[in-house]
Write a protein that holds these residues in place. Structure first.
Motif, PDB file in Angstrom:
ATOM      1  N   ALA A 106       3.711   5.839   6.865  1.00  0.00           N
ATOM      2  CA  ALA A 106       2.843   4.844   6.237  1.00  0.00           C
ATOM      3  C   ALA A 106       1.388   5.307   6.252  1.00  0.00           C
ATOM      4  CB  ALA A 106       2.986   3.508   6.961  1.00  0.00           C
ATOM      5  N   HIS A 107       0.966   5.897   7.358  1.00  0.00           N
ATOM      6  CA  HIS A 107      -0.409   6.397   7.473  1.00  0.00           C
ATOM      7  C   HIS A 107      -0.669   7.486   6.428  1.00  0.00           C
ATOM      8  CE1 HIS A 107      -4.119   7.508   9.665  1.00  0.00           C
ATOM      9  NE2 HIS A 107      -3.789   8.751   9.345  1.00  0.00           N
ATOM     10  N   ARG A 108       0.261   8.415   6.294  1.00  0.00           N
ATOM     11  CA  ARG A 108       0.082   9.494   5.330  1.00  0.00           C
ATOM     12  C   ARG A 108       0.163   8.986   3.894  1.00  0.00           C
ATOM     13  NH1 ARG A 108       4.223  13.275   5.939  1.00  0.00           N
ATOM     14  NH2 ARG A 108       5.380  12.000   7.413  1.00  0.00           N
ATOM     15  N   GLU A 109       0.954   7.943   3.675  1.00  0.00           N
ATOM     16  CA  GLU A 109       1.018   7.337   2.342  1.00  0.00           C
ATOM     17  C   GLU A 109      -0.318   6.698   1.989  1.00  0.00           C
ATOM     18  OE1 GLU A 109       2.119   5.724  -1.308  1.00  0.00           O
ATOM     19  OE2 GLU A 109       3.044   7.330  -0.131  1.00  0.00           O
ATOM     20  N   LEU A 110      -0.966   6.049   2.957  1.00  0.00           N
ATOM     21  CA  LEU A 110      -2.289   5.471   2.701  1.00  0.00           C
ATOM     22  C   LEU A 110      -3.306   6.556   2.350  1.00  0.00           C
ATOM     23  CD1 LEU A 110      -2.835   2.631   5.350  1.00  0.00           C
ATOM     24  CD2 LEU A 110      -2.554   2.419   2.879  1.00  0.00           C
ATOM     25  N   LEU A 111      -3.269   7.666   3.076  1.00  0.00           N
ATOM     26  CA  LEU A 111      -4.180   8.773   2.770  1.00  0.00           C
ATOM     27  C   LEU A 111      -3.923   9.320   1.367  1.00  0.00           C
ATOM     28  CD1 LEU A 111      -4.161  10.743   6.160  1.00  0.00           C
ATOM     29  CD2 LEU A 111      -5.881   9.142   5.321  1.00  0.00           C
ATOM     30  N   LYS A 112      -2.653   9.387   0.999  1.00  0.00           N
ATOM     31  CA  LYS A 112      -2.296   9.874  -0.334  1.00  0.00           C
ATOM     32  C   LYS A 112      -2.822   8.938  -1.414  1.00  0.00           C
ATOM     33  CE  LYS A 112       1.787  10.982  -3.129  1.00  0.00           C
ATOM     34  NZ  LYS A 112       3.274  10.993  -3.143  1.00  0.00           N
ATOM     35  N   ALA A 142      14.246   6.147   9.409  1.00  0.00           N
ATOM     36  CA  ALA A 142      12.953   6.738   9.723  1.00  0.00           C
ATOM     37  C   ALA A 142      13.004   8.256   9.663  1.00  0.00           C
ATOM     38  CB  ALA A 142      12.525   6.298  11.127  1.00  0.00           C
ATOM     39  N   LYS A 143      14.183   8.821   9.927  1.00  0.00           N
ATOM     40  CA  LYS A 143      14.289  10.272  10.040  1.00  0.00           C
ATOM     41  C   LYS A 143      13.989  10.981   8.725  1.00  0.00           C
ATOM     42  CE  LYS A 143      17.519  13.769  11.765  1.00  0.00           C
ATOM     43  NZ  LYS A 143      18.838  13.995  12.341  1.00  0.00           N
ATOM     44  N   THR A 144      14.329  10.337   7.604  1.00  0.00           N
ATOM     45  CA  THR A 144      14.178  10.996   6.311  1.00  0.00           C
ATOM     46  C   THR A 144      13.046  10.409   5.484  1.00  0.00           C
ATOM     47  OG1 THR A 144      15.827   9.496   5.363  1.00  0.00           O
ATOM     48  CG2 THR A 144      16.627  11.575   6.245  1.00  0.00           C
ATOM     49  N   GLU A 145      12.357   9.389   5.994  1.00  0.00           N
ATOM     50  CA  GLU A 145      11.316   8.734   5.206  1.00  0.00           C
ATOM     51  C   GLU A 145      10.098   9.631   5.036  1.00  0.00           C
ATOM     52  OE1 GLU A 145       9.886   6.610   2.694  1.00  0.00           O
ATOM     53  OE2 GLU A 145      11.574   5.621   3.641  1.00  0.00           O
ATOM     54  N   LYS A 146       9.608   9.730   3.811  1.00  0.00           N
ATOM     55  CA  LYS A 146       8.442  10.544   3.486  1.00  0.00           C
ATOM     56  C   LYS A 146       7.430   9.693   2.727  1.00  0.00           C
ATOM     57  CE  LYS A 146      10.446  14.288   5.059  1.00  0.00           C
ATOM     58  NZ  LYS A 146       9.989  14.921   6.310  1.00  0.00           N
ATOM     59  N   PRO A 147       6.148  10.091   2.736  1.00  0.00           N
ATOM     60  CA  PRO A 147       5.175   9.390   1.906  1.00  0.00           C
ATOM     61  C   PRO A 147       5.619   9.385   0.452  1.00  0.00           C
ATOM     62  CG  PRO A 147       4.083  10.891   3.411  1.00  0.00           C
ATOM     63  CD  PRO A 147       5.553  11.167   3.526  1.00  0.00           C
ATOM     64  N   ALA A 152       8.099   3.795   2.994  1.00  0.00           N
ATOM     65  CA  ALA A 152       6.751   4.228   3.387  1.00  0.00           C
ATOM     66  C   ALA A 152       5.691   3.436   2.628  1.00  0.00           C
ATOM     67  CB  ALA A 152       6.587   5.729   3.132  1.00  0.00           C
ATOM     68  N   ARG A 153       5.924   3.162   1.344  1.00  0.00           N
ATOM     69  CA  ARG A 153       4.944   2.404   0.565  1.00  0.00           C
ATOM     70  C   ARG A 153       4.861   0.964   1.047  1.00  0.00           C
ATOM     71  NH1 ARG A 153       5.688   3.506  -5.771  1.00  0.00           N
ATOM     72  NH2 ARG A 153       3.863   2.109  -5.749  1.00  0.00           N
ATOM     73  N   LEU A 154       5.999   0.389   1.416  1.00  0.00           N
ATOM     74  CA  LEU A 154       5.998  -0.975   1.939  1.00  0.00           C
ATOM     75  C   LEU A 154       5.206  -1.051   3.243  1.00  0.00           C
ATOM     76  CD1 LEU A 154       6.966  -3.920   2.020  1.00  0.00           C
ATOM     77  CD2 LEU A 154       9.093  -3.099   3.072  1.00  0.00           C
ATOM     78  N   TRP A 155       5.496  -0.124   4.166  1.00  0.00           N
ATOM     79  CA  TRP A 155       4.786  -0.136   5.441  1.00  0.00           C
ATOM     80  C   TRP A 155       3.310   0.198   5.253  1.00  0.00           C
ATOM     81  CZ3 TRP A 155       5.944  -1.693  10.287  1.00  0.00           C
ATOM     82  CH2 TRP A 155       7.272  -2.026  10.544  1.00  0.00           C
ATOM     83  N   ALA A 156       2.995   1.067   4.296  1.00  0.00           N
ATOM     84  CA  ALA A 156       1.597   1.404   4.039  1.00  0.00           C
ATOM     85  C   ALA A 156       0.830   0.182   3.545  1.00  0.00           C
ATOM     86  CB  ALA A 156       1.515   2.534   3.017  1.00  0.00           C
ATOM     87  N   TYR A 157       1.463  -0.624   2.704  1.00  0.00           N
ATOM     88  CA  TYR A 157       0.819  -1.832   2.196  1.00  0.00           C
ATOM     89  C   TYR A 157       0.516  -2.796   3.354  1.00  0.00           C
ATOM     90  CZ  TYR A 157       0.025  -5.993  -0.691  1.00  0.00           C
ATOM     91  OH  TYR A 157      -0.520  -7.116  -1.273  1.00  0.00           O
ATOM     92  N   VAL A 158       1.523  -2.963   4.230  1.00  0.00           N
ATOM     93  CA  VAL A 158       1.334  -3.854   5.381  1.00  0.00           C
ATOM     94  C   VAL A 158       0.260  -3.291   6.312  1.00  0.00           C
ATOM     95  CG1 VAL A 158       2.458  -4.871   7.402  1.00  0.00           C
ATOM     96  CG2 VAL A 158       3.704  -4.693   5.235  1.00  0.00           C
ATOM     97  N   LEU A 159       0.289  -1.984   6.531  1.00  0.00           N
ATOM     98  CA  LEU A 159      -0.692  -1.362   7.422  1.00  0.00           C
ATOM     99  C   LEU A 159      -2.109  -1.522   6.878  1.00  0.00           C
ATOM    100  CD1 LEU A 159      -1.260   0.349   9.927  1.00  0.00           C
ATOM    101  CD2 LEU A 159      -0.796   2.390   8.560  1.00  0.00           C
ATOM    102  N   ARG A 160      -2.273  -1.370   5.571  1.00  0.00           N
ATOM    103  CA  ARG A 160      -3.613  -1.539   4.980  1.00  0.00           C
ATOM    104  C   ARG A 160      -4.108  -2.967   5.165  1.00  0.00           C
ATOM    105  NH1 ARG A 160      -5.054  -2.999  -0.172  1.00  0.00           N
ATOM    106  NH2 ARG A 160      -2.990  -2.567  -1.025  1.00  0.00           N
ATOM    107  N   LEU A 161      -3.234  -3.947   4.930  1.00  0.00           N
ATOM    108  CA  LEU A 161      -3.631  -5.349   5.105  1.00  0.00           C
ATOM    109  C   LEU A 161      -3.969  -5.654   6.562  1.00  0.00           C
ATOM    110  CD1 LEU A 161      -1.075  -7.238   2.818  1.00  0.00           C
ATOM    111  CD2 LEU A 161      -3.462  -6.672   2.316  1.00  0.00           C
ATOM    112  N   ARG A 162      -3.215  -5.060   7.486  1.00  0.00           N
ATOM    113  CA  ARG A 162      -3.474  -5.320   8.910  1.00  0.00           C
ATOM    114  C   ARG A 162      -4.798  -4.690   9.343  1.00  0.00           C
ATOM    115  NH1 ARG A 162      -1.718  -9.268  11.361  1.00  0.00           N
ATOM    116  NH2 ARG A 162      -0.748  -8.421  13.243  1.00  0.00           N
TER     117      ARG A 162
END
Length: 387
Positions: A106-112, A142-147, A152-162
């Motif tokens: 999620a962090h790397r997706e936000l950077l992307k 989690a093992k295969t999830e990539k940005p 990853a996009r769902l968690w990135a959205y939540v992480l940005r809002l948090r």
């Protein structure tokens, strides 16, 4: 650095009977350490703090997690006969946390997204949340999830809002908490590395001394304070840590704790001296001698172990207390109601133990391989400390 245990035991991802992997917290990162790079992950501590919410993952919270000694899943300490009972009665101190690989993706997706100057919007996020909430979705893990992936996009959205402190982010985060499927996995003891959430409990469910993680992080001089509750003439906890160090960190430890105590001890809790020193050396064929992404690890070093036990030069009041309390100082953690006299006896014993080790050479340079080690402690000398 605070050590905990990620309870993962499915698909032979850990040896039979171990039941978990090392999960550590430090000011910068949360690290899940597996037996190879493919089963290891690291995420930013700031992201975990943001996801949990303000004041919900403080130093005190992490300390409590590292001492979560009773749960349905307890790593190597799991009791299969009680696992379902503890799950159904909700007897648990462990917590569920997002897998570090998920948070890192999620962090790397936000950077992307920042590089591409775009942001996901809430309509698409709600569709991904619906997909996420399905009992089984086609790309779970989690093992295969990539940005760039849906999770990853769902968690990135939540992480940005948090990170932005938006209330909608808290609502989404709670909607993504573990469901009945994870409760069932906990009850039957089948939790996988591929799961989005991991059950985290007491660090002692993997290594009660933190010795293995210290070796992984490149420590060259290690002081182990063993307050595990083993009796003065037993070293089950230390022996287990030494075995884990050989298997998981590729380190042989040359140390004989039996020199601390004659067998059997003349009186309960009595030792010849409360410390022992030794050396460690890294197995030459172990990987390439370097941690993934880190500097080379030392080929050898020194280990000092201080273990609770009273000895003739110990303070007289401690010996007097031990004479009246034969279970001292090997009481189990089931004893939680300390009175003032008991607390002071343990405190003074701990201070005197470290004093004895310091007088015996604790903190000296690493001895070369094969050299003789210190055999007897010198006189006790306590250095005054500021309040």
């Amino acid at each position: 650095m605070i050590c905990a245990t990620a309870n993962i035991n499915a698909e032979r991802e850990v040896p039979v009977g171990r039941g978990g992997m090392s999960l550590t917290f430090d000011p910068e990162h949360v690290t899940l350490r597996g037996d190879d790079e493919a089963h290891s992950a690291r995420a930013e501590m700031a992201d975990y703090e943001a996801l949990a919410g303000p004041g919900r993952l403080t130093l005190f919270d992490v300390s409590a997690i590292s001492g979560a000694a009773v749960s349905p899943l307890m790593g190597a300490m799991t009791r299969q006969a009680y696992r379902i009972l503890l799950t159904m009665t909700n007897v648990r101190l462990g917590v569920w946390l997002p897998h570090p690989a998920v948070v890192d993706a999620a962090h790397r997706e936000l950077l992307k997204q920042e590089e591409e100057r775009r942001k996901d919007r809430w309509p698409g996020t709600l569709l991904r949340l619906l997909w996420y909430a399905l009992p089984v979705h086609p790309f779970w893990g989690a093992k295969t999830e990539k940005p760039g992936g849906g999770e990853a996009r769902l968690w990135a959205y939540v992480l940005r809002l948090r990170h932005e402190g938006k209330w909608f982010g808290a609502l989404l985060y709670h909607a993504m908490q573990p469901t009945l499927g994870m409760l069932w996995a906990e009850a039957v003891g089948h939790t996988s590395y591929r799961s989005t959430w991991v059950c985290v409990s007491d660090g002692g469910h993997y290594d009660n001394l933190g010795l293995v993680e210290a070796l992984w992080r490149g420590a060259k001089n290690i002081v182990v304070l063993d307050a595990s509750g083993d009796k003065a003439d037993t070293w089950f906890t230390l022996g287990g840590a030494m075995a884990l160090a050989r298997v998981d960190a590729g380190v042989d430890i040359d140390l004989d704790p039996s020199t601390m105590c004659p067998h059997p001890p003349p009186r309960p809790g009595e030792v010849v001296r409360p410390w022992v020193d030794g050396t460690f050396s890294r197995i030459p064929w172990w990987q390439d001698g370097a941690a993934p992404g880190g500097p080379p690890l030392p080929a050898q070093g020194a280990v000092w172990v201080c273990k609770l036990g009273w000895w003739p030069p110990a303070p007289w009041d401690v010996r007097a207390y031990a004479g009246h309390h034969p279970e001292f100082p090997g009481q189990t953690t089931a004893q939680q109601l300390y009175d003032g006299a008991e607390f002071d006896a343990y405190r003074e014993l701990g201070l005197s133990t470290v004093d004895a080790a310091l007088s015996g050479g604790l903190g000296a340079a690493v001895p070369p391989a094969g050299s003789p080690r210190a055999s007897e402690p010198g006189p006790l000398t306590r250095t005054p400390t500021a309040p």
